[in-house]
Design an enzyme around this catalytic site. Structure first.
Site, PDB file in Angstrom:
ATOM      1  N   SER A  50      36.954  68.640  34.683  1.00 61.11           N
ATOM      2  CA  SER A  50      35.919  67.612  34.554  1.00 61.11           C
ATOM      3  C   SER A  50      36.415  66.391  33.778  1.00 61.11           C
ATOM      4  O   SER A  50      35.919  65.289  33.986  1.00 61.11           O
ATOM      5  CB  SER A  50      34.671  68.186  33.880  1.00 61.11           C
ATOM      6  N   ASN A  80      42.641  65.453  48.067  1.00 57.62           N
ATOM      7  CA  ASN A  80      41.884  66.217  49.054  1.00 57.62           C
ATOM      8  C   ASN A  80      40.594  66.779  48.469  1.00 57.62           C
ATOM      9  O   ASN A  80      40.019  67.696  49.026  1.00 57.62           O
ATOM     10  CB  ASN A  80      42.739  67.349  49.621  1.00 57.62           C
ATOM     11  N   ASP A  94      45.518  79.728  50.402  1.00 59.64           N
ATOM     12  CA  ASP A  94      45.233  81.073  50.926  1.00 59.64           C
ATOM     13  C   ASP A  94      46.300  82.048  50.464  1.00 59.64           C
ATOM     14  O   ASP A  94      47.338  81.658  49.938  1.00 59.64           O
ATOM     15  CB  ASP A  94      45.053  81.067  52.450  1.00 59.64           C
TER      16      ASP A  94
END
Length: 142
Positions: A62, A74, A80
């Site tokens: 933050s 992005n 993954d």
């Protein structure tokens, strides 16, 4: 409790779970100087073998923009569990919105482990047969 195997690509502070919160902080593994508008894949110095059926979601902390003037190119990264080879070092794709220097060891992003989405099947239909909410952005500002 799930165990995550972690490889360190450089001498950085070890990754540890947070005392409060569900996300785990990651640090820059190198000094990086960026000019406003520049893009950089900032090395995070780690690679991991995630548990079967899980993926990592990577996002800025933050305070990252306020402290360093960078955003994630992005918005949210998804790593993954197949990204676990010997050379698969995690990186943060960053865009500088002002001239900045990030130092090795600075906490710049965070991740959490999420279960993979279940297998899905899609069916084409002529009608959704539901009442419309009024279209995208139709709920107002307050």
């Amino acid at each position: 409790m799930e165990t995550i195997k972690i490889k360190y690509f450089t001498d950085i502070e070890p990754v540890t779970p947070m005392c409060k919160g569900d996300w785990v902080d990651l640090r820059a593994a190198e000094d990086v100087t960026m000019k406003s508008g520049e893009f950089c894949l900032i090395r995070l110095g780690v690679g991991m073998i995630l548990p079967e059926g899980f993926e990592a979601h990577l996002a800025p902390r933050s305070s990252t923009f306020a402290k360093f003037g960078i955003i994630a190119a992005n918005s949210v990264g998804v790593i993954d569990n197949s990204f676990c080879g010997e050379e698969d070092e995690w990186r943060m794709p960053a865009i500088a919105l002002r001239d900045t220097t990030i130092h090795k060891g600075d906490r710049i992003c965070q991740f959490r482990i999420m279960e993979n989405q279940p297998a899905l099947c899609f069916e084409t239909v002529e009608s959704l047969k539901s009442e419309s909410r009024g279209g995208f952005g139709s709920t107002g500002t307050r």
